[in-house]
Enzyme design. Structure first.
Site, PDB file in Angstrom:
ATOM      1  N   ARG A 105       5.189  13.672 -12.823  1.00  0.00           N
ATOM      2  CA  ARG A 105       4.443  12.731 -12.798  1.00  0.00           C
ATOM      3  C   ARG A 105       2.978  12.074 -13.665  1.00  0.00           C
ATOM      4  O   ARG A 105       3.800  10.784 -14.095  1.00  0.00           O
ATOM      5  CB  ARG A 105       4.318  12.286 -11.448  1.00  0.00           C
TER       6      ARG A 105
ATOM      7  N   GLY B 219      -4.655  11.832  -9.286  1.00  0.00           N
ATOM      8  CA  GLY B 219      -3.422  10.501  -8.977  1.00  0.00           C
ATOM      9  C   GLY B 219      -2.465   9.856  -9.531  1.00  0.00           C
ATOM     10  O   GLY B 219      -3.278   9.124 -10.027  1.00  0.00           O
ATOM     11  N   ALA B 220      -1.471  10.309  -9.933  1.00  0.00           N
ATOM     12  CA  ALA B 220      -0.568   9.168 -10.739  1.00  0.00           C
ATOM     13  C   ALA B 220       0.679   8.746 -10.264  1.00  0.00           C
ATOM     14  O   ALA B 220       1.190   8.380 -11.356  1.00  0.00           O
ATOM     15  CB  ALA B 220      -0.061   9.992 -11.909  1.00  0.00           C
TER      16      ALA B 220
ATOM     17  N   ASP C  13      -5.578  -3.044  -8.138  1.00  0.00           N
ATOM     18  CA  ASP C  13      -6.034  -1.536  -7.574  1.00  0.00           C
ATOM     19  C   ASP C  13      -7.155  -1.628  -9.281  1.00  0.00           C
ATOM     20  O   ASP C  13      -8.350  -0.807  -8.364  1.00  0.00           O
ATOM     21  CB  ASP C  13      -5.262  -0.898  -7.262  1.00  0.00           C
TER      22      ASP C  13
ATOM     23  N   LYS D  64       4.111   1.237  -3.575  1.00  0.00           N
ATOM     24  CA  LYS D  64       3.717   0.819  -4.482  1.00  0.00           C
ATOM     25  C   LYS D  64       4.680   0.675  -6.137  1.00  0.00           C
ATOM     26  O   LYS D  64       5.192  -0.427  -6.358  1.00  0.00           O
ATOM     27  CB  LYS D  64       2.234   1.015  -4.871  1.00  0.00           C
TER      28      LYS D  64
ATOM     29  N   THR E   8       0.736  -1.828  -0.318  1.00  0.00           N
ATOM     30  CA  THR E   8      -0.143   0.034  -0.217  1.00  0.00           C
ATOM     31  C   THR E   8       0.746   0.765   0.212  1.00  0.00           C
ATOM     32  O   THR E   8       1.817   1.116   0.118  1.00  0.00           O
ATOM     33  CB  THR E   8      -1.212   0.024   1.173  1.00  0.00           C
TER      34      THR E   8
ATOM     35  N   GLY F 255     -13.786   4.153  -0.299  1.00  0.00           N
ATOM     36  CA  GLY F 255     -13.222   3.153  -0.888  1.00  0.00           C
ATOM     37  C   GLY F 255     -13.318   1.833  -1.082  1.00  0.00           C
ATOM     38  O   GLY F 255     -12.571   0.769  -1.052  1.00  0.00           O
TER      39      GLY F 255
ATOM     40  N   GLU G 247       1.517  -8.221 -17.289  1.00  0.00           N
ATOM     41  CA  GLU G 247       1.223  -6.824 -18.061  1.00  0.00           C
ATOM     42  C   GLU G 247       0.604  -6.007 -17.063  1.00  0.00           C
ATOM     43  O   GLU G 247       1.326  -4.846 -16.859  1.00  0.00           O
ATOM     44  CB  GLU G 247      -0.062  -7.710 -18.679  1.00  0.00           C
TER      45      GLU G 247
ATOM     46  N   PRO H  85       3.351  17.072 -11.827  1.00  0.00           N
ATOM     47  CA  PRO H  85       2.888  17.409 -13.090  1.00  0.00           C
ATOM     48  C   PRO H  85       3.790  16.926 -13.556  1.00  0.00           C
ATOM     49  O   PRO H  85       3.423  15.773 -15.115  1.00  0.00           O
ATOM     50  CB  PRO H  85       2.712  18.931 -13.712  1.00  0.00           C
TER      51      PRO H  85
END
Length: 263
Positions: A164, A136-137, A112, A75, A71, A245, A87, A162
């Site tokens: 990321r 979120g990236a 996820d 990750k 988590t 969530g 993949e 930005p």
């Protein structure tokens, strides 16, 4: 509460994070182990980013440890520690589960995104054809972008960093032409998602302002505790529908069972 009988034969699983107080996986997987009659237990392991490599190497040396869940914020770092990846994990550049390879080392996967998409569909929200704004990236956000694009959505991604977000778009755009872009903030969408850690700690800023979204936009947060995060409370106050969530993790149980060979 399911009583766990720890014995010398017990197989171990660990969930790695920093922090780990919020993790819900033990509450879901330990009852599953008991239901399946498995002599196994999942425990939280708190490891700082600086100590992550040492933690994984130490756990690798534990011979009765069969798997790892991962988590925030590990990750992406654990992707680099995996010897082989699926993949989906290769596309996202992150993993949230690792299992031992027969010849040694770890295979990484990321469920996820698939868990999130399954959770949406179970709740009656079809992502195919939807316009999605994703905050979120990082590890979770990247996996969710992959799964949403595979499900047929159009995705706009925003990140506090930005570069990321731009890196994620450049990596995925060739696989999903015309359906992924980076933007400095949220735009009109059918679905607005928080895939950042914002909301884990009291006083965290909102990842975006629900009041600025168009009426009817579904607001989702991947943070599981508290159930009503500050973002979801603000969305509800703005009259918007919300998606919690926990379904994302609950829908991953079947995927974990298959990946770890739990029967």
């Amino acid at each position: 509460m399911v009583a766990v009988n720890i014995r010398g034969t017990t197989r171990l699983y660990a969930v790695l994070g920093d922090p780990v107080a919020q993790v819900r996986a033990p509450a879901l997987l330990n009852p599953l182990f008991a239901q399946l009659g498995l002599d196994a237990v999942l425990v939280p392991v708190e490891a700082t980013p600086a100590g992550l490599g040492d933690a994984v190497r130490g756990l690798t040396a534990v011979r009765n440890l069969d798997g790892l869940l991962v988590t925030v914020p590990h990750k992406m770092a654990c992707r680099a520690l995996a010897d082989r990846v699926t993949e989906a994990a290769a596309l996202s550049g992150s993993v949230n589960a690792m299992r031992r390879l027969p010849g040694g080392g770890w295979e990484g996967a990321n469920f996820d995104g698939e868990g999130f998409v399954r959770g949406l569909r179970t709740a009656g929200h079809e992502p195919r054809g939807a316009t999605v704004c994703l905050a979120g990236a990082g590890g979770a956000g990247s996996a969710m972008a992959v799964a949403l694009l595979r499900a047929g959505a159009h995705v706009t991604v925003w990140d506090a960093d930005p570069d990321r977000a731009a890196s994620l778009v450049s990596r995925l755009a060739p696989h999903f032409p015309g359906r992924l872009a980076a933007a400095p903030g949220h735009v009109d969408a059918d679905l607005a998602v928080n895939a950042t850690p914002m909301g884990l700690r009291p006083g965290d800023p909102l990842p975006f302002d629900p009041a600025a979204l168009r009426p009817g936009t579904l607001v989702a947060d991947i943070i599981m505790s508290p159930r009503y995060t500050a973002l979801l409370r603000a969305a509800r106050e703005a009259g918007l529908p919300v998606h919690h969530g926990e379904p994302m993790l609950a829908e991953q149980i079947a995927l974990y069972r298959e990946f770890f060979g739990l029967g």
